[in-house]
Scaffold this motif. Structure first.
Motif, PDB file in Angstrom:
ATOM      1  N   ASN A 198       0.825  -1.212   0.000  1.00 35.63           N
ATOM      2  CA  ASN A 198       0.000   0.000   0.000  1.00 35.63           C
ATOM      3  C   ASN A 198       0.853   1.254   0.000  1.00 35.63           C
ATOM      4  OD1 ASN A 198      -2.237   1.586   0.129  1.00 35.63           O
ATOM      5  ND2 ASN A 198      -2.481   1.396   2.344  1.00 35.63           N
ATOM      6  N   PRO A 199       1.798   1.485  -0.835  1.00 32.16           N
ATOM      7  CA  PRO A 199       2.208   0.592  -1.902  1.00 32.16           C
ATOM      8  C   PRO A 199       3.341  -0.351  -1.480  1.00 32.16           C
ATOM      9  CG  PRO A 199       3.333   2.676  -2.189  1.00 32.16           C
ATOM     10  CD  PRO A 199       2.513   2.777  -0.915  1.00 32.16           C
ATOM     11  N   GLN A 213      -1.745  -7.500  -7.590  1.00 34.64           N
ATOM     12  CA  GLN A 213      -2.149  -6.107  -7.772  1.00 34.64           C
ATOM     13  C   GLN A 213      -0.906  -5.239  -7.847  1.00 34.64           C
ATOM     14  OE1 GLN A 213      -4.923  -5.534  -4.595  1.00 34.64           O
ATOM     15  NE2 GLN A 213      -6.459  -6.744  -5.668  1.00 34.64           N
ATOM     16  N   GLY A 255       0.835  -1.613  -8.320  1.00 34.13           N
ATOM     17  CA  GLY A 255       0.580  -0.174  -8.252  1.00 34.13           C
ATOM     18  C   GLY A 255      -0.793   0.107  -7.673  1.00 34.13           C
ATOM     19  N   GLN A 256      -1.194   1.384  -7.813  1.00 32.22           N
ATOM     20  CA  GLN A 256      -2.435   1.780  -7.132  1.00 32.22           C
ATOM     21  C   GLN A 256      -3.542   2.176  -8.091  1.00 32.22           C
ATOM     22  OE1 GLN A 256      -0.147   4.391  -4.533  1.00 32.22           O
ATOM     23  NE2 GLN A 256      -0.947   3.239  -2.796  1.00 32.22           N
ATOM     24  N   ASN A 257      -3.345   1.740  -9.383  1.00 32.46           N
ATOM     25  CA  ASN A 257      -4.374   2.115 -10.364  1.00 32.46           C
ATOM     26  C   ASN A 257      -5.171   0.914 -10.862  1.00 32.46           C
ATOM     27  OD1 ASN A 257      -3.415   4.774 -10.282  1.00 32.46           O
ATOM     28  ND2 ASN A 257      -1.787   4.256 -11.738  1.00 32.46           N
ATOM     29  N   GLY A 258      -5.149  -0.162 -10.084  1.00 31.87           N
ATOM     30  CA  GLY A 258      -5.945  -1.335 -10.474  1.00 31.87           C
ATOM     31  C   GLY A 258      -5.257  -2.252 -11.468  1.00 31.87           C
ATOM     32  N   ASP A 259      -3.948  -2.038 -11.745  1.00 31.85           N
ATOM     33  CA  ASP A 259      -3.247  -2.929 -12.680  1.00 31.85           C
ATOM     34  C   ASP A 259      -3.027  -4.296 -12.043  1.00 31.85           C
ATOM     35  OD1 ASP A 259      -2.826  -1.277 -14.973  1.00 31.85           O
ATOM     36  OD2 ASP A 259      -1.459  -0.095 -13.735  1.00 31.85           O
ATOM     37  N   HIS A 305       4.604  -0.866 -19.686  1.00 27.73           N
ATOM     38  CA  HIS A 305       4.623   0.400 -18.931  1.00 27.73           C
ATOM     39  C   HIS A 305       5.930   1.133 -19.184  1.00 27.73           C
ATOM     40  CE1 HIS A 305       6.904  -2.365 -16.343  1.00 27.73           C
ATOM     41  NE2 HIS A 305       7.555  -1.277 -15.919  1.00 27.73           N
TER      42      HIS A 305
END
Ligand SMILES: C=C1C[C@]23C[C@@]1(O)CC[C@H]2[C@@]12CC[C@H](O)[C@@](C)(C(=O)O1)[C@H]2[C@@H]3C(=O)O
Ligand SMILES: O=C(O)CCC(=O)C(=O)O
Ligand SMILES: [Fe+2]
Length: 252
Positions: free
Chosen positions: A87-88, A95, A97-101, A201
């Motif tokens: 988180n992160p 999961q 990163g924090q963008n749902g990837d 990415h």
């Protein structure tokens, strides 16, 4: 991202390529050679990616971290999850990163600031100095030293003064550099479904320093948009130019 590297992916392998420090089309930098600063700049401009040999990171540190990492990722999920969810930072699974990837990967994500390393690991391993934590400390310090050397050669090659203008960002107490340890578990056969380890990415940093075991899978995109596999080499490091370096050194 794990794909077989086939030789036809590397049409540039000939005497001309080797003489020009290209191995399988990927620039090769020998840090012990005096011309490395110019070659680094050329590799960054032409490819944004290069391989480094004679890097000075002790092989013992590399092997020790790899063996401790294998032990960590072999723990039962319930144990590893004590260090998560990311988180992160610390342990993450699928999961990214924090963008749902999402990817077929589990990982440890740490800041390289030593205080944070111990803080994040205390929550997982208690107060005992365990082998993984020690291996991480040795490895991160040695890789940071090599990275500073590369950043200084880069600044010199670009004729930017002072030469520590980039490396000081890494040495700063408050440096936001991160360390990522990725493990790609075996992938189940799922018909035609294509599971990707870590999807396409760009890296936001100045540079990323990559090392892998002897497994292929890493691919890079060339100027013309095609993708090539990077032949694995467990004794070398690979450097990827990040968005920050690209943008701040762009000719307008
Ligand atoms: C999917 C992502 C994970 C990432 C942020 C991003 O949106 C794209 C870049 C990824 C990356 C690559 C370099 C570093 O490992 C990282 C920490 C970073 O800053 O950018 C990761 C991000 C992440 O794991 O959160
Ligand atoms: O694990 C890899 O081979 C690549 C990971 C990556 O691209 C990253 O962490 O930025
Ligand atoms: Fe990346």
């Amino acid at each position: 991202m794990v794909v077989l590297s086939k030789l036809e992916h590397f049409p540039n392998l000939n005497n001309h390529s080797i003489a020009n420090n290209l191995l399988y089309g990927i620039p090769l930098i020998d840090l012990s050679k005096p011309d490395s600063k110019q070659l680094i700049v050329k590799a960054c401009e032409d490819f944004g990616f290069f391989k480094v040999i004679n890097h000075g990171v002790p092989m013992d540190f590399i092997r020790r971290l790899e063996s401790e990492a294998i032990k960590f990722f072999s723990l039962p999920l319930s144990e590893k999850e004590k260090a998560g969810p990311a988180n992160p930072f610390v342990y993450g699974n699928k999961q990214i990163g924090q963008n749902g990837d999402i990817g077929w990967v589990e990982y440890l994500l740490l800041t390289t600031n030593s205080e944070f390393i111990s803080e994040s690991f205390k929550s997982v391993f208690g107060d005992n100095p365990d082998k993984l934590r020690l291996a991480l400390n040795d490895y991160i310090l040695a890789v940071r030293k090599m990275t500073c050397e590369i950043l200084e050669l880069m600044a010199e090659g670009l004729k930017i003064q002072p030469k520590n203008v980039l490396s000081k960002l890494l040495m700063d107490e408050q440096s936001d550099s991160v360390f990522r340890l990725n493990h790609y578990p075996p992938c189940p056969e799922l018909g035609s479904e294509n599971l990707i380890g870590f999807g396409e990415h760009t890296d936001p940093q100045i540079i990323s320093v990559l090392r892998s075991n002897n497994t292929s899978g890493l691919q890079i995109s060339l100027r013309d948009g095609s993708w090539i596999s990077v032949p694995p080499d467990q004794d070398s490091f690979f450097i990827n130019v990040g968005d920050s370096l690209q943008v701040t050194t762009m000719e307008i």
